[in-house]
Design a protein around this motif. Structure first.
Motif, mmCIF file in Angstrom:
data_model
loop_
_atom_site.group_PDB
_atom_site.id
_atom_site.type_symbol
_atom_site.label_atom_id
_atom_site.label_comp_id
_atom_site.label_asym_id
_atom_site.label_seq_id
_atom_site.Cartn_x
_atom_site.Cartn_y
_atom_site.Cartn_z
ATOM 1 N N ILE A 146 0.363 7.848 1.053
ATOM 2 C CA ILE A 146 0.198 6.851 2.102
ATOM 3 C C ILE A 146 1.515 6.753 2.860
ATOM 4 O O ILE A 146 2.557 6.443 2.288
ATOM 5 C CB ILE A 146 -0.176 5.468 1.516
ATOM 6 C CG1 ILE A 146 -1.524 5.544 0.804
ATOM 7 C CG2 ILE A 146 -0.218 4.430 2.636
ATOM 8 C CD1 ILE A 146 -2.007 4.229 0.230
ATOM 9 N N ILE A 155 -4.251 0.128 -6.430
ATOM 10 C CA ILE A 155 -4.336 0.903 -5.197
ATOM 11 C C ILE A 155 -4.777 2.301 -5.577
ATOM 12 O O ILE A 155 -4.139 2.957 -6.390
ATOM 13 C CB ILE A 155 -2.965 0.972 -4.489
ATOM 14 C CG1 ILE A 155 -2.508 -0.430 -4.074
ATOM 15 C CG2 ILE A 155 -3.027 1.890 -3.282
ATOM 16 C CD1 ILE A 155 -1.040 -0.518 -3.733
ATOM 17 N N ARG A 171 -5.584 6.046 -4.074
ATOM 18 C CA ARG A 171 -5.334 6.787 -2.851
ATOM 19 C C ARG A 171 -5.667 8.246 -3.056
ATOM 20 O O ARG A 171 -5.499 8.781 -4.143
ATOM 21 C CB ARG A 171 -3.880 6.614 -2.427
ATOM 22 C CG ARG A 171 -2.904 7.153 -3.442
ATOM 23 C CD ARG A 171 -1.492 6.743 -3.113
ATOM 24 N NE ARG A 171 -1.127 5.515 -3.823
ATOM 25 C CZ ARG A 171 0.030 4.884 -3.664
ATOM 26 N NH1 ARG A 171 0.900 5.320 -2.816
ATOM 27 N NH2 ARG A 171 0.303 3.811 -4.344
ATOM 28 N N ALA A 194 0.833 -1.209 0.000
ATOM 29 C CA ALA A 194 0.000 0.000 0.000
ATOM 30 C C ALA A 194 0.863 1.253 0.000
ATOM 31 O O ALA A 194 0.552 2.241 -0.658
ATOM 32 C CB ALA A 194 -0.925 -0.004 1.216
ATOM 33 N N ILE A 206 -3.369 8.922 4.154
ATOM 34 C CA ILE A 206 -3.554 7.696 4.931
ATOM 35 C C ILE A 206 -2.249 7.411 5.661
ATOM 36 O O ILE A 206 -1.170 7.544 5.089
ATOM 37 C CB ILE A 206 -3.850 6.495 4.003
ATOM 38 C CG1 ILE A 206 -5.106 6.712 3.165
ATOM 39 C CG2 ILE A 206 -3.941 5.201 4.819
ATOM 40 C CD1 ILE A 206 -6.395 6.478 3.887
#
Lengths: 447, 288
Positions: A49, A43, A45, A32, A129
């Protein structure tokens, strides 16, 4: 490693990712965060991240601010603008309750503070994140509270936080959703309100948690007697006794002399005072990779390490390979060590399986005295249950056990008696399994 | 001892110390990036031989000088490439490079000039000797500042301490190590140029005479800092100068002993330093 995993972490929520050792949690986190590539899948986002590693990926000999600004240094005239770098770190720390001296060199800082540095480094990059991999594994209870305070501040600012853990207490105290990973697959994903501890635990291990044997009352003679123990710089005038068939738990925050106590009892450090203990001893060391195993060696070689003569009935100048193999196989079966073969390098095993082998090696010869230092650090529910069961079985066979742990739950579950260690001294004695969590917690942090 | 004698001794110390200093600066750069640079000796040899060869054929010593630096850099690049892309053990790669360079130069002498041991006299840049001494000291100061204060310096140190953390911060440790190793080779090559075209006007077998290894000792004894390494290199230069000054003046001392002085000093320095100074944490460890 991972197979068809779907996971969504929303802005402003705390999402717990749980699973046993080797279930693929850390791999998922690394994918991730873009540190390793996936074979298939996508992925999506919003924003960056960030990943806070379990074993902190800091540069120990650089200063805090150097670690934080590395890769995006503020500049003035071709040089790093150190003033604004320090101010930036200080400001960020104040905003999120992560105070740390920007000038400090990382290697001089204790574990809890290093984690703050790693958090600061990720927060400096303004992540959408944030993934925290086993963030509480090395923290004291008060540091854990503080960490979740910081996490709450982050979620208020709209950051989604994915916490990887196997401590279900934390999951149920703080998370909004939980995803359970088992053998590389998602086996459950729900809001916390729609699940129970038992349900999550069952999903993690794919079955029931083995029951821990009961504490049978034992009234043994004194097996270990320590009087006036002193280790320079760590312990001054410490005395304790452990009876046969007794587990003495030592509670305390890391760095209060526990290592010196264990080393003195194991004969690994010089000390003053007297120690009387049985000759046969099993040690589960504090740091698995540093003190317990040689990762490049096979399971078999690691099991023989230090007990080359225990494998043969008659003392001999050669190693009885057949007997050693039989013994290693027995440990692997009894402790449920999952490995391709006993000839595989130990480094190919997950941390939990390595730890089970270390515990097995310490207990296989039925020693009269066992030193267990954080015997379940960083391992999962199933493996923890195995280790606890074996420690209690050793106790019920009449072994004297010194259990040093940073986990109060573990101490409460296993100990017959608990002493609290602060600044190299023992205080408070809680016996007959009447443990007062608050009183112990207060003693742990008292100066 | 008269003042003029002291001054001439110090001047000689600067001249003898500069090639060691230049190679040591290269050593600091590559080791701070995480590459053990045992190949300094080979890089100096390659630089010196290439400089003499090019100067001979082009009759232009400046082309020789630039070529010497470039060849040194190429050798450094090769070491970096082997260490990063092929993950070869850095000590083994360094030893291999040293053997190839010294052997290659000896072979080149016979192949090109049809004579063993030494090249014919070539056009030199003796007039640039003192500017090169100054350049070396200025480089030491500049590198000290760059490593401590600039973004690229911080990134270089990060790669030598923990390349995994550097990678997570968006830095490519393989590229940093590769380029650091190439620049280190260029600096060591410049040290070779200094010997072949600055002090002399030829290349001869064995002219480097272990200066690359002495430079390595200077790196360690200088605690992996450019200023420290430069200072130690100049002290080694002073020992060499002393050896010249004393030769023939002390009848009872064998000249062999005097010649061995810098090497003995390096050995003693390393004995004293061993265990007390910490090298970069990830030095010599392949990444990833």
């Amino acid at each position: 490693m991972l197979d068809d995993v779907d996971l969504t972490c929303e802005a402003g929520e705390i999402h717990a990712l749980v699973g046993e050792n080797g279930a693929g949690k850390s791999t998922l986190a690394a994918i991730a965060a873009g540190e390793i590539a996936a074979d298939a899948g996508t992925i999506e986002r919003s924003g960056r991240i960030g990943l806070v590693h379990q074993h902190f990926a800091l540069i120990d000999r650089l200063r805090v601010w150097e670690n934080v600004v590395l890769g995006h240094e503020p500049q003035r005239g071709g040089a790093i603008d150190r003033g604004s770098a320090r101010a930036f770190v200080r400001e960020l720390g104040e905003r999120y309750g992560l105070d740390v001296d920007p000038e400090a060199v990382v290697e001089t800082l204790p574990v809890g503070i290093r984690q703050r540095v790693e958090l600061l480094r990720e927060l400096a990059r303004d992540p959408g994140i944030l993934i925290l991999d086993e963030p509480t594994a090395a923290l004291s209870p008060s540091e854990v509270e503080r960490l979740f305070g910081t996490i709450a501040l982050l979620t208020q600012r709209g950051v989604g936080v994915l916490v990887i853990t196997h401590k279900l207490d934390e999951v149920f105290a703080h998370a909004r959703r939980v995803t359970v990973l088992r053998r590389g697959r998602v086996v459950e994903e729900r809001p916390i309100s729609a699940t129970t501890r038992e349900g999550v635990a069952r999903a993690m291990i794919g079955g029931e948690i083995p029951a821990i044997p009961a504490h049978e009352p034992t009234h043994g003679a004194i097996a270990v007697r320590v009087a006036g123990l002193a280790v320079p710089g760590a312990i001054e005038n410490l005395s304790l006794q452990i009876a046969t068939g007794e587990i003495l738990g030592i509670a305390g925050v890391e760095g209060n002399g526990q290592s010196a106590l264990a080393d003195a009892l194991a004969g690994l450090t010089a000390f003053r005072g007297t120690i009387e203990r049985p000759h046969s001893i099993g040690v589960i060391p504090q740091d698995r990779l540093l003190e317990a195993v040689i990762p490049n060696w096979s399971l078999l070689e690691n099991v023989m390490l230090g007990r080359e003569h225990a494998t043969s009935a008659k003392a001999s100048w050669r190693i009885d390979r057949a007997a050693a193999r039989a013994q290693c196989t027995a440990i692997v079966e009894r402790f449920d060590v999952r490995a391709a073969s006993i000839d595989a390098p130990l480094s190919t095993l997950s941390g939990g399986n390595q730890q089970k082998l270390v515990v097995g090696r310490a207990l296989v010869d039925n020693p009269a005295f066992v030193i267990a230092y954080n015997p379940t650090r960083g391992i999962d529910i199933g493996a923890t249950a195995t280790v606890h069961t074996e420690l209690l079985a050793a106790r019920n066979r009449g072994a004297a056990i010194l259990l040093i742990s940073f986990e109060l739950d573990e101490l409460f579950a296993l100990s017959d008696r608990i002493l609290v260690m602060t600044r190299g001294a023992l205080r408070g004695e809680f016996s007959e399994r009447r443990f007062d969590r608050e009183a112990i917690g207060r003693l742990m942090v008292s100066a | 001892m008269t003042l003029s004698l002291v001054l001439s001794l110090l001047a000689l110390a600067l001249v003898r110390g500069t090639p060691i200093l230049l190679a040591a600066l290269g050593g600091v750069l590559s080791e701070r990036a995480g590459i053990v640079n045992i190949a300094l000796e080979g890089e100096m040899t390659a630089g010196a031989f290439a400089a003499a060869l090019l100067s001979y054929f082009t009759r232009d010593p400046w082309i020789g000088a630039i070529g010497g630096v470039a060849v040194g850099a190429a050798v450094g690049f090769a070491l970096g490439f082997a260490a990063t892309r092929w993950r070869v053990d850095q000590i083994v790669a360094g030893m291999g490079i040293n053997l190839i360079c010294t052997g290659g130069a000896a072979f080149g002498l016979i192949y090109v000039f049809n004579q063993a041991g030494v090249t014919p006299q070539v056009p030199a840049i003796n007039q640039a000797l003192w500017p090169m001494v100054v350049l070396g000291i200025a480089l030491a100061a500049a590198l000290q500042w760059a490593i401590a204060r600039t973004p690229i310096g911080l990134r270089l140190r990060a790669c030598g301490e923990n390349p995994h953390a550097a990678r997570a911060a968006g830095i490519d440790p393989l590229a940093v190590r590769l380029y650091a190793s190439a620049i280190a080779g260029g600096l060591a090559g410049l040290g070779g140029v200094f010997l072949a075209l600055g002090e002399l006007n030829l290349y001869s077998d064995g002219m480097i005479a272990g200066r690359g290894f002495i430079a390595l000792a200077a790196v360690i004894f200088g605690r992996w800092t450019p200023i420290g390494a430069a200072g130690v290199a100049l002290i080694f230069g002073l020992l060499e100068a002393l050896q010249f000054a004393l030769q023939g003046n002390i009848a009872w001392l064998p000249s062999d002993f005097l010649q061995a002085l810098p090497y003995i000093a390096a050995l003693l320095a390393l004995l004293g330093a061993s265990g007390r100074y910490r090298p970069p944490a990830a030095e010599g460890k392949p990444y990833p």
